[in-house]
Design a protein around this motif. Sequence first.
Motif, mmCIF file in Angstrom:
data_model
loop_
_atom_site.group_PDB
_atom_site.id
_atom_site.type_symbol
_atom_site.label_atom_id
_atom_site.label_comp_id
_atom_site.label_asym_id
_atom_site.label_seq_id
_atom_site.Cartn_x
_atom_site.Cartn_y
_atom_site.Cartn_z
ATOM 1 N N GLN A 1 3.288 1.525 -3.341
ATOM 2 C CA GLN A 1 2.469 2.149 -4.366
ATOM 3 C C GLN A 1 2.480 3.791 -4.417
ATOM 4 O OE1 GLN A 1 2.839 -0.679 -5.934
ATOM 5 N NE2 GLN A 1 1.202 0.399 -7.204
ATOM 6 N N GLN A 2 2.662 4.366 -3.051
ATOM 7 C CA GLN A 2 2.766 5.664 -2.891
ATOM 8 C C GLN A 2 4.045 6.279 -2.982
ATOM 9 O OE1 GLN A 2 -0.270 7.072 0.139
ATOM 10 N NE2 GLN A 2 -0.398 4.728 0.401
ATOM 11 N N ASP A 3 4.967 5.367 -2.994
ATOM 12 C CA ASP A 3 6.574 5.713 -2.794
ATOM 13 C C ASP A 3 6.965 6.195 -1.587
ATOM 14 O OD1 ASP A 3 8.989 5.792 -3.636
ATOM 15 O OD2 ASP A 3 9.110 7.746 -4.511
ATOM 16 N N ILE A 4 6.465 5.824 -0.558
ATOM 17 C CA ILE A 4 6.266 6.241 0.856
ATOM 18 C C ILE A 4 7.039 5.079 1.818
ATOM 19 C CG2 ILE A 4 5.192 7.042 3.118
ATOM 20 C CD1 ILE A 4 3.045 7.928 1.444
ATOM 21 N N TYR B 1 0.917 -1.367 0.008
ATOM 22 C CA TYR B 1 -0.030 -0.167 -0.069
ATOM 23 C C TYR B 1 0.804 1.149 -0.031
ATOM 24 C CZ TYR B 1 -3.585 3.352 1.884
ATOM 25 O OH TYR B 1 -4.142 4.543 1.771
ATOM 26 N N PHE B 2 1.909 1.224 0.729
ATOM 27 C CA PHE B 2 2.792 2.394 0.956
ATOM 28 C C PHE B 2 3.765 2.458 -0.374
ATOM 29 C CE2 PHE B 2 0.958 2.438 5.068
ATOM 30 C CZ PHE B 2 0.575 3.755 5.408
#
Length: 311
Positions: A122-125, A119-120
């Motif tokens: 995919q957000q580059d976090i 999940y993160f």
Amino acid sequence: MKRILTYPITESDSDQRIYDFLYHHGYSRHIRTWLKQHPGSVRLNGEEALFYFPLKNGDLLEISLEEEHPSENIVPVDLPIHIIYEDEDLMVIDKTADMPVHPSIGNYENTLANAAAWYFHQQDIPFVFRCINRLDRDTTGLLILAKHMLSGAILSDQMKKRAIHRTYLAITEGKTDPAGTIDSPIGRTDQSLILRQVDHENGDSACTHYLQKCWHPKTFYPETLPVPQDGLSLVQLQLETGRTHQIRVHMTSIGHPLIGDTLYNPETALMNRQALHSYRLAFTHPVTGVSLEFTSPLPEDMVEFFPDCNT
């Protein structure tokens, strides 16, 4: 994950050192050490500050928390993850059955941690996995994930102080008493590293409160009602402690094991998992101080045992 927290300083905070202010706002020793090691992470009125600086009414204290690397050995995997609440500080997840929380031997890419990492990713976090309340692989329902080191420290402290209120629902064999408390210590068995048992000599204190409930498709009746159908009971449970397998061991110890729990109820054949659901979580937000409460509907594989009650 980066989180910037700002604190307007009031008269009541005046004359404190920054160190003391952070201590009273839940910054653990580990976080305070991290801040010391990262220049620029503490700023007072826009300027870099040190812990011994005093605070004055009208000041603005800014704390920057940033973790540049995700948890090691957690592979991002595209798995379903049901997020029912998310803000800058935490997430509340409604976990499905057959999903371990943490990776372990034989479970490296099928866990909630893998799903959260994806999940993160995919957000580059970069995301460090911090699960506050754990559930067994086949227990469904609500979990809290902390999104940074401060929310993790404060929520973990709430868990230790029993300030996160957890309510579970379980289907048990037989008709239980309308209500009761099981105050019996729990320890490991001699034969297994996994199995637990009531152990009055060497076990750790454990306390479970239960209340028999009646299922209705839209709500739960507030009254204490019997559920005699098929010799089963729907039981609401609240924990004062959080021992491994506590509910499963305690309910078995009073002669009402959970259906589907092949570990403690080997003869059961009514479900393909233990009928246990994390139904409700109530706690204080770690940053804002606001009271939060979340509920999760009983999953379908448990609902099917309880058609409408005729009351």
